[in-house]
Each structure stands twice: as structure tokens, then as C-alpha cells.
Design an enzyme around this catalytic site. Structure first.
Site, PDB file in Angstrom:
ATOM      1  N   GLU A   1       0.832  -1.212   0.000  1.00  0.00           N
ATOM      2  CA  GLU A   1       0.000   0.000   0.000  1.00  0.00           C
ATOM      3  C   GLU A   1       0.861   1.256   0.000  1.00  0.00           C
ATOM      4  O   GLU A   1       1.812   1.380   0.765  1.00  0.00           O
ATOM      5  CB  GLU A   1      -0.906   0.065   1.237  1.00  0.00           C
ATOM      6  CG  GLU A   1      -1.728   1.358   1.222  1.00  0.00           C
ATOM      7  CD  GLU A   1      -2.475   1.697   2.511  1.00  0.00           C
ATOM      8  OE1 GLU A   1      -3.141   2.755   2.523  1.00  0.00           O
ATOM      9  OE2 GLU A   1      -2.394   0.932   3.480  1.00  0.00           O
TER      10      GLU A   1
ATOM     11  N   ARG B   1      11.291  17.541   9.349  1.00  0.00           N
ATOM     12  CA  ARG B   1      10.969  18.654  10.237  1.00  0.00           C
ATOM     13  C   ARG B   1      11.584  18.469  11.622  1.00  0.00           C
ATOM     14  O   ARG B   1      12.571  19.074  11.971  1.00  0.00           O
ATOM     15  CB  ARG B   1       9.455  18.830  10.352  1.00  0.00           C
ATOM     16  CG  ARG B   1       9.071  20.129  11.040  1.00  0.00           C
ATOM     17  CD  ARG B   1       7.582  20.311  11.111  1.00  0.00           C
ATOM     18  NE  ARG B   1       7.236  21.693  11.408  1.00  0.00           N
ATOM     19  CZ  ARG B   1       5.993  22.128  11.546  1.00  0.00           C
ATOM     20  NH1 ARG B   1       4.982  21.293  11.401  1.00  0.00           N
ATOM     21  NH2 ARG B   1       5.739  23.390  11.830  1.00  0.00           N
TER      22      ARG B   1
ATOM     23  N   ASP C   1       9.314   5.677  15.085  1.00  0.00           N
ATOM     24  CA  ASP C   1       9.097   7.102  14.842  1.00  0.00           C
ATOM     25  C   ASP C   1       9.480   7.841  16.125  1.00  0.00           C
ATOM     26  O   ASP C   1       8.890   7.593  17.176  1.00  0.00           O
ATOM     27  CB  ASP C   1       7.620   7.334  14.497  1.00  0.00           C
ATOM     28  CG  ASP C   1       7.296   8.800  14.244  1.00  0.00           C
ATOM     29  OD1 ASP C   1       8.223   9.629  14.203  1.00  0.00           O
ATOM     30  OD2 ASP C   1       6.096   9.120  14.095  1.00  0.00           O
ATOM     31  N   ILE C   2      10.502   8.703  16.040  1.00  0.00           N
ATOM     32  CA  ILE C   2      10.929   9.464  17.215  1.00  0.00           C
ATOM     33  C   ILE C   2      10.702  10.938  16.904  1.00  0.00           C
ATOM     34  O   ILE C   2      11.243  11.461  15.925  1.00  0.00           O
ATOM     35  CB  ILE C   2      12.414   9.191  17.565  1.00  0.00           C
ATOM     36  CG1 ILE C   2      12.659   7.683  17.659  1.00  0.00           C
ATOM     37  CG2 ILE C   2      12.790   9.877  18.870  1.00  0.00           C
ATOM     38  CD1 ILE C   2      14.109   7.280  17.729  1.00  0.00           C
ATOM     39  N   ASP C   3       9.877  11.580  17.730  1.00  0.00           N
ATOM     40  CA  ASP C   3       9.416  12.940  17.443  1.00  0.00           C
ATOM     41  C   ASP C   3       9.837  13.866  18.585  1.00  0.00           C
ATOM     42  O   ASP C   3       9.612  13.563  19.747  1.00  0.00           O
ATOM     43  CB  ASP C   3       7.883  12.919  17.320  1.00  0.00           C
ATOM     44  CG  ASP C   3       7.337  14.194  16.723  1.00  0.00           C
ATOM     45  OD1 ASP C   3       7.762  15.281  17.148  1.00  0.00           O
ATOM     46  OD2 ASP C   3       6.467  14.108  15.833  1.00  0.00           O
TER      47      ASP C   3
ATOM     48  N   CYS D   1      14.938  24.868  25.243  1.00  0.00           N
ATOM     49  CA  CYS D   1      15.257  25.764  24.117  1.00  0.00           C
ATOM     50  C   CYS D   1      14.077  25.949  23.177  1.00  0.00           C
ATOM     51  O   CYS D   1      13.896  27.010  22.586  1.00  0.00           O
ATOM     52  CB  CYS D   1      16.462  25.223  23.355  1.00  0.00           C
ATOM     53  SG  CYS D   1      16.299  23.479  22.909  1.00  0.00           S
TER      54      CYS D   1
END
Length: 419
Positions: A44, A162, A109-111, A121
Site C-alpha cells: 500500500e 521537520r 518514529d521518534i518525534d 530551548c
């Protein structure tokens, strides 16, 4: 670098998919050598088109067909899903319940948003070079464990475009794993537990598992520059109270008295760490209990935070490598683990800068090689741009997988020849 304007995407994406996207290596990756019949056709893909039109259950007869469709629709984002029991584009024609995900890479997935409680910061979608160190630490810890503890071989690490990183584990056996095995792996790789209301999210006890010891030694390499200098986590009474809340009371009070006398975060950390090390030595000779508060603080502030739902669901979609991030314009590029500490997310090319580089390279090449075929010319196009080193990392990853596959096929044919 040419400034990225999201409004320019409709003009830039056709150039990207026609002249820059690495269609050849991409098709070789997801085809897995054609060893399993129809493997590519059962995969998919989902596309996000202009104005957030979201199209799921796309599938293609060949990588060439996928390439033509990408050039026809110019999606703003590509997600990759599972390999299904039936072709995903025919899922409506299949008896309800028969259409099931069969295989997929094990993904992580590391965000950066998951670290908002421990970084000062930036917050939410914002990142800077200071907090990016958290992603470097995460890749180092997770990748070491995948290889050394879990015996995995083919890992593709990718910058999300990002504020995070993704990992694709592509080993043949791992792609067949059940959701339970995937969840167990994430559980093994998880130390920070509890939501916003939980103050102390890491709790260590004797004996300390080797995975934890090795993770602490990775964090230690970055801790002073990142946490003590960059984030200044012991710089003021307000910030050090947050850290001391993670320390047992019998150690907390003496440290609270001593901290104001020290000059900076580095000196205060030395004091705290020295106290914990003395307590562990004393416990080793039978006096008192060992205290790992310094390790727990390092892990709470720096240990990777994984999204279990992304990893455990076989049918879960994840953004494709070489997708364009529609808000930043940055390309989702593979990471070179040999040069991980030098990786700078702000230096990753944007679609605008790449198209600008193509323009700057000019039409001279095209005039000189007028007789060249389209694929050959296109293969040369990305090499004129700053995307080239990232495509090379991806090609090396695919070549390594192909090399392993050939070795495995030879081994099997030798074994059959023995009988």
C-alpha cells in the site's frame, strides 16, 4: 539556500518527481529482489495531494508504474503501508475481513515534541541545533540495540523533514513479525514511562540490565554539552529543583544545601554524580542501598521516546523516504550513521534549493548530451545537486541488502546441492 514558499509546491513538485526523486533505488528497495512473487504489487502507498486530499490504498504493478503515477499526481506527501493479502487498489472487491496486512518493515518514529517536558530551548514543532542532540542520542541508542541486542542488520534511518527521525528495519524475518513481537521490541527499548503527571519517569533497580548500562554510556558522551551547558538543567534554583525531585530524599536535602555554593550546572552535576557513586561503592561493601539517581536523571532527560502505536501496527502508515515536508520544504533524507554527529537538519536541502541548483547547473548539459535517454539524463540531474550524498547513502543501503540476499541464495543452492 533558496527560501521555501509552500505556495510554490505545485510548480516545484513536477520537477522533483521528474528529475530528482531516486525512482530506481526506491523500486529496488521495496521490491526486495522480487524473491516473493507480487511483493511490490501488494504494497500500500498513500498520497496526500493538494488541498489535503488524502488517497489511501494505492498500489502499482511495478516500480515503473509507481513512477508514472508520482509524475502524474505530484503528491505533497507519500506514505508507505503494509504488504497486503490482496492488491490494495482492489480492496473494495475483496470479501470483508479477507483483506489483511501481511508484512511490513519494523518501523520506529521518534518525534521531538515528545521531549517537551525536558527541553528548554524549543517546544512543539520547533527544533534547534541544541535539542537536535536528542535525536542523535536516540539513533545511537536504538541502532546499537537493534544490531547488538536483537541481531537486526538492515536499518534505514531517515530524517522526517521537520522535527524527528524514522527507522525502517528491513530484514526478511522481521518484516513477517506479528504486532505482539513488534510491541515487545518497543517495550524492550522503552525506559521513560508515565504521562505529564508522572514526575519520575525512569526507575532503575539492581541488577541493572546491560541494555540500560550501555544506553547510559551513550548518553554520557553527550550529557555535559547537551544537558549541562546547552539546556543548563542545573542553572537556577527553579531548574535544579526539577532535577532534585528525581533524587531520593536522603540525598536531596544535602544537595539542595550545596548547590547554591557551586558556580554552574557542570559543577553541581559533579557534586550530585559523586554522591551517587559513593553511595553505590558503599552499597557494594554492604553499607546502605545503591542509588542510581544520576543515571535515572540522564535517561529521563535524554533517553529515546518511541511511539509504540507506529511500531506495533503492521498496517500503520509511515512517511516515505524522499518525501517533501509540505511545511518546511525539506526532503526526508536518509541519515549516514558514519557521520551522524555532523548531521545538521537545517542544512538538509529543500525542494526550492534543489530546483534552484538544477537551474544554476543550466541547460548546457542537456544541449551537450541531446541524444541521451531520459533515465540517464535524470540520473545525472540529482548528481548536480546537494541531494546527491543522501541518494548515495540510500543506494549503499539497497546494495548492502542485495548483497546479503545474493549470499543467502547462494548458501541455499549450495545446501540443496549437497543432497
Amino acid at each position: 539556500m533558496a527560501r521555501f514558499e509552500p505556495a510554490a509546491l505545485p510548480e516545484l513538485l513536477p520537477v522533483f518527481y521528474r528529475r530528482l526523486f531516486p525512482h530506481g533505488a526506491y523500486g529496488r528497495w521495496l521490491g526486495y529482489g522480487g524473491v516473493v512473487k507480487n511483493y511490490f504489487q501488494l504494497r500500500e502507498f498513500s498520497f496526500t495531494l493538494r488541498d489535503d486530499v488524502y488517497v489511501r490504498f494505492q498500489s502499482f504493478g511495478s516500480p515503473q508504474e509507481l513512477e508514472r503515477e508520482l509524475q502524474r499526481t505530484n503528491p505533497y506527501k507519500i506514505d508507505i503501508g503494509a504488504v497486503y493479502s490482496h492488491r490494495p487498489n482492489q480492496h473494495n472487491t475483496v470479501h470483508l475481513g479477507a483483506f489483511q496486512p501481511q508484512e511490513k518493515e519494523l518501523v520506529f518514529d521518534i518525534d521531538m515534541t515528545d521531549y517537551d517536558d525536558v527541553r528548554t530551548c524549543c517546544s512543539s514543532a520547533e527544533i534547534c541545533s541544541k535539542c537536535w542532540t536528542l535525536m542523535t542520542i536516540a539513533v545511537r541508542i536504538i541502532d546499537r540495540a537493534l544490531v547488538e541486542d536483537l541481531g537486526m542488520r538492515h536499518r534505514l534511518w531517515v530524517y522526517s523533514g521537520r522535527r524527528g527521525v524514522h527507522c525502517w528495519v528491513c530484514d526478511d524475518a522481521v518484516r513477517k513479525w506479528s504486532p505482539a513481537l513488534r510491541a515487545a521490541t518497543v517495550e524492550y527499548l522503552t525506559l521513560v514511562k508515565g504521562g505529564a503527571e508522572t514526575v519520575k519517569k525512569v526507575n532503575l533497580s539492581e541488577p541493572v540490565h546491560p541494555f540500560i548500562r550501555r544506553s547510559v554510556s551513550v548518553v554520557e558522551k553527550y550529557f555535559e554539552a547537551y544537558a549541562l551547558v546547552g539546556q543548563d538543567i542545573l542553572g537556577s534554583p527553579e531548574s535544579w529543583d526539577k532535577v532534585l525531585a528525581l533524587v531520593p530524599e536522603d540525598h536531596r536535602e544535602p544537595l539542595q544545601g550545596e548547590f547554591p555554593k557551586k558556580r554552574d550546572s557542570v559543577q553541581r552535576w559533579e557534586l550530585l554524580k559523586g554522591r551517587m557513586e559513593r553511595a553505590r561503592r558503599a552499597a557494594g561493601s554492604g553499607k546502605g542501598t545503591p542509588c542510581y539517581a544520576d543515571w535515572e536523571i540522564m535517561l529521563q532527560y535524554c533517553f529515546p521516546r518511541l511511539d509504540i502505536n507506529v511500531s506495533k501496527g503492521v498496517g500503520h502508515l509511515l512517511k516515505s523516504p524522499f518525501s517533501v515536508h509540505p511545511k518546511t520544504g525539506r526532503i526526508s533524507v536518509p541519515l549516514d550513521l558514519q557521520r551522524l554527529d555532523q548531521f545538521d537538519p537545517f542544512a538538509v536541502p529543500t525542494i526550492s534549493s534543489l530546483c534552484h541548483e538544477l537551474d544554476a547547473a543550466g541547460n548546457d548539459g542537456e544541449q551537450e548530451d541531446g541524444g541521451e535517454t531520459e533515465p540517464k539524463r535524470r540520473a545525472r540531474d540529482y548528481k548536480k545537486t546537494s541531494l546527491a550524498p543522501y541518494v548515495r547513502v540510500f543506494e549503499q543501503f539497497v546494495e548492502e541488502m542485495e548483497h546479503t540476499r545474493r549470499g543467502e541464495l547462494l548458501r541455499r543452492s549450495d545446501l540443496q546441492g549437497d543432497f
